[in-house]
Design a protein around this motif. Structure first.
Motif, PDB file in Angstrom:
ATOM      1  N   ILE A  63       0.835  -1.207   0.000  1.00 15.51           N
ATOM      2  CA  ILE A  63       0.000   0.000   0.000  1.00 15.51           C
ATOM      3  C   ILE A  63       0.869   1.256   0.000  1.00 15.51           C
ATOM      4  O   ILE A  63       0.670   2.179  -0.787  1.00 15.51           O
ATOM      5  N   ARG A  64       1.863   1.292   0.897  1.00 18.09           N
ATOM      6  CA  ARG A  64       2.700   2.484   1.026  1.00 18.09           C
ATOM      7  C   ARG A  64       3.473   2.776  -0.248  1.00 18.09           C
ATOM      8  O   ARG A  64       3.701   3.938  -0.597  1.00 18.09           O
ATOM      9  N   SER A  65       3.895   1.744  -0.975  1.00 20.98           N
ATOM     10  CA  SER A  65       4.695   1.970  -2.177  1.00 20.98           C
ATOM     11  C   SER A  65       3.909   2.726  -3.239  1.00 20.98           C
ATOM     12  O   SER A  65       4.489   3.504  -3.997  1.00 20.98           O
ATOM     13  N   ARG A  66       2.618   2.522  -3.292  1.00 21.52           N
ATOM     14  CA  ARG A  66       1.794   3.250  -4.275  1.00 21.52           C
ATOM     15  C   ARG A  66       1.841   4.749  -4.023  1.00 21.52           C
ATOM     16  O   ARG A  66       1.888   5.552  -4.960  1.00 21.52           O
ATOM     17  N   VAL A  67       1.823   5.124  -2.766  1.00 16.08           N
ATOM     18  CA  VAL A  67       1.897   6.543  -2.413  1.00 16.08           C
ATOM     19  C   VAL A  67       3.318   7.059  -2.609  1.00 16.08           C
ATOM     20  O   VAL A  67       3.530   8.143  -3.155  1.00 16.08           O
ATOM     21  N   GLU A  68       4.299   6.286  -2.171  1.00 10.50           N
ATOM     22  CA  GLU A  68       5.696   6.708  -2.265  1.00 10.50           C
ATOM     23  C   GLU A  68       6.120   6.913  -3.716  1.00 10.50           C
ATOM     24  O   GLU A  68       6.932   7.789  -4.007  1.00 10.50           O
ATOM     25  N   HIS A  69       5.585   6.128  -4.647  1.00 14.14           N
ATOM     26  CA  HIS A  69       5.944   6.289  -6.055  1.00 14.14           C
ATOM     27  C   HIS A  69       5.487   7.643  -6.598  1.00 14.14           C
ATOM     28  O   HIS A  69       6.163   8.237  -7.441  1.00 14.14           O
ATOM     29  N   VAL A  70       4.358   8.136  -6.119  1.00 19.23           N
ATOM     30  CA  VAL A  70       3.890   9.457  -6.550  1.00 19.23           C
ATOM     31  C   VAL A  70       4.879  10.525  -6.109  1.00 19.23           C
ATOM     32  O   VAL A  70       5.283  11.394  -6.889  1.00 19.23           O
ATOM     33  N   PHE A  71       5.313  10.449  -4.841  1.00 20.42           N
ATOM     34  CA  PHE A  71       6.268  11.439  -4.339  1.00 20.42           C
ATOM     35  C   PHE A  71       7.624  11.306  -5.029  1.00 20.42           C
ATOM     36  O   PHE A  71       8.288  12.306  -5.303  1.00 20.42           O
ATOM     37  N   ALA A  72       8.040  10.077  -5.323  1.00 23.37           N
ATOM     38  CA  ALA A  72       9.309   9.879  -6.027  1.00 23.37           C
ATOM     39  C   ALA A  72       9.247  10.493  -7.421  1.00 23.37           C
ATOM     40  O   ALA A  72      10.228  11.100  -7.884  1.00 23.37           O
ATOM     41  N   ASP A  73       8.114  10.361  -8.090  1.00 23.43           N
ATOM     42  CA  ASP A  73       7.963  10.945  -9.420  1.00 23.43           C
ATOM     43  C   ASP A  73       8.021  12.469  -9.342  1.00 23.43           C
ATOM     44  O   ASP A  73       8.673  13.111 -10.155  1.00 23.43           O
ATOM     45  N   GLN A  74       7.361  13.044  -8.360  1.00 23.09           N
ATOM     46  CA  GLN A  74       7.386  14.499  -8.209  1.00 23.09           C
ATOM     47  C   GLN A  74       8.794  14.983  -7.882  1.00 23.09           C
ATOM     48  O   GLN A  74       9.229  16.025  -8.363  1.00 23.09           O
ATOM     49  N   LYS A  75       9.504  14.215  -7.065  1.00 25.07           N
ATOM     50  CA  LYS A  75      10.878  14.586  -6.729  1.00 25.07           C
ATOM     51  C   LYS A  75      11.757  14.550  -7.965  1.00 25.07           C
ATOM     52  O   LYS A  75      12.611  15.420  -8.154  1.00 25.07           O
TER      53      LYS A  75
END
Length: 116
Positions: A63-75
């Motif tokens: 579950i957490r990886s789905r959210v973390e991928h969004v932030f990684a893309d923005q970064k």
């Protein structure tokens, strides 16, 4: 800070976080406020992690990886800095980055559906 981060008007009661946020105080606060803790558990010092905790953490990571991928893309789009003058321009830059991300996701899903 947890009082400002956790909001009862949120639609979900689950709280997802990594091991840095697991503490007795945080767990007690979440329980008193009616939140369900989905915070990762730490590995015992100098011991192997029990299998049931490994499985639990793995399920939470999905579950957490789905959210973390969004932030990684923005970064990756902005780096660690948003170089603007003023909060209004910075807010606009973040908003536009979110729109670009969402448009790329729509295109990805359209291609996925078209190839199926």
């Amino acid at each position: 800070m947890r009082e400002g981060l956790l909001d009862k008007t949120n639609t979900a009661s689950n709280v997802w976080a990594d091991t840095a946020y697991r503490s007795k105080a945080n767990e007690d606060f979440m329980e008193k406020q009616g939140f369900v803790s989905k915070v990762h558990r730490k590995k015992p010092h100098l011991k192997p992690m029990p299998l049931h905790i490994q499985r639990s953490n793995a399920g939470k990571s999905v579950i957490r990886s789905r959210v973390e991928h969004v932030f990684a893309d923005q970064k990756s789009q902005t780096g660690l800095f948003i170089r603007t003058v003023g909060i209004t321009r910075a807010t606009m830059r973040i908003g536009l980055a979110n729109i670009v991300y969402n448009m790329r996701r729509v295109l990805f899903f359209e291609r996925l559906i078209a190839s199926a």
